[in-house]
Design a protein around this motif. Sequence first.
Motif, mmCIF file in Angstrom:
data_model
loop_
_atom_site.group_PDB
_atom_site.id
_atom_site.type_symbol
_atom_site.label_atom_id
_atom_site.label_comp_id
_atom_site.label_asym_id
_atom_site.label_seq_id
_atom_site.Cartn_x
_atom_site.Cartn_y
_atom_site.Cartn_z
ATOM 1 N N ALA A 39 0.919 -1.148 0.018
ATOM 2 C CA ALA A 39 -0.064 0.085 0.118
ATOM 3 C C ALA A 39 0.879 1.161 0.030
ATOM 4 C CB ALA A 39 -0.779 -0.010 1.252
ATOM 5 N N ARG A 55 -5.487 3.872 -3.031
ATOM 6 C CA ARG A 55 -6.242 3.951 -1.632
ATOM 7 C C ARG A 55 -6.863 2.452 -1.590
ATOM 8 N NH1 ARG A 55 -3.666 6.362 0.828
ATOM 9 N NH2 ARG A 55 -5.353 6.347 2.424
ATOM 10 N N ILE A 56 -7.646 1.760 -2.333
ATOM 11 C CA ILE A 56 -7.994 0.548 -2.354
ATOM 12 C C ILE A 56 -7.103 -0.279 -1.336
ATOM 13 C CG2 ILE A 56 -8.580 -1.489 -3.430
ATOM 14 C CD1 ILE A 56 -9.503 0.156 -6.156
ATOM 15 N N PHE A 57 -6.022 -0.369 -1.732
ATOM 16 C CA PHE A 57 -4.842 -1.113 -1.071
ATOM 17 C C PHE A 57 -4.863 -0.683 0.305
ATOM 18 C CE2 PHE A 57 -4.256 -3.366 -4.907
ATOM 19 C CZ PHE A 57 -3.900 -4.621 -4.543
ATOM 20 N N SER A 58 -4.892 0.565 0.341
ATOM 21 C CA SER A 58 -4.873 1.190 1.977
ATOM 22 C C SER A 58 -5.977 0.600 2.752
ATOM 23 C CB SER A 58 -4.738 2.898 1.858
ATOM 24 O OG SER A 58 -4.857 3.238 2.979
ATOM 25 N N GLY A 59 -6.988 0.716 2.004
ATOM 26 C CA GLY A 59 -8.303 0.186 2.977
ATOM 27 C C GLY A 59 -8.049 -1.238 3.203
ATOM 28 N N ILE A 60 -7.596 -2.143 2.566
ATOM 29 C CA ILE A 60 -7.135 -3.641 2.691
ATOM 30 C C ILE A 60 -6.228 -3.624 3.729
ATOM 31 C CG2 ILE A 60 -6.235 -5.619 1.580
ATOM 32 C CD1 ILE A 60 -7.447 -4.600 -1.048
ATOM 33 N N GLY A 68 -11.373 -1.404 1.561
ATOM 34 C CA GLY A 68 -10.712 -0.715 -0.030
ATOM 35 C C GLY A 68 -11.543 0.185 -0.746
ATOM 36 N N GLU A 123 -12.489 3.188 1.065
ATOM 37 C CA GLU A 123 -11.330 4.203 0.926
ATOM 38 C C GLU A 123 -11.308 4.918 -0.141
ATOM 39 O OE1 GLU A 123 -7.303 5.366 2.987
ATOM 40 O OE2 GLU A 123 -8.690 3.988 3.834
#
Length: 129
Positions: free
Chosen positions: A71, A88-93, A115, A118
Amino acid sequence: MIEKISGAAFKEMVLFGAACIAGQKQSINDLNVFPIPDGDTGDNMLMTFGSGAEAAKDAGERLAEKAGAAARGMLLGARGNSGVILSRIFSGITKEFSELESADSKDLMRGMSAGVSEAYGAVSVPVEG
């Protein structure tokens, strides 16, 4: 059958995702029509995903470490709007994986949902398509 995603498996998933985008880069570029038909979405997503994949290679072995590194790598290597949204998708994950050694299907589902939330939160006026 894999029942849990380890840090090593997550790294392989990110590497495979980057390879899939590389294989479809031109098709993704050709789909790019909004907000400006600049034809670089596939390129931007590939560079962003590649930055995350490289970062994940060097991270510790725990799932939380691999996901966090991916991320961060994606955010730092994000190109264009599509790259920022992807990061941002990977930040949420990563937020959902932050304390996990491995993830089962329910953890993955929560991570993917986080993700999406986010990514939508990162865009002031999200438009589908």
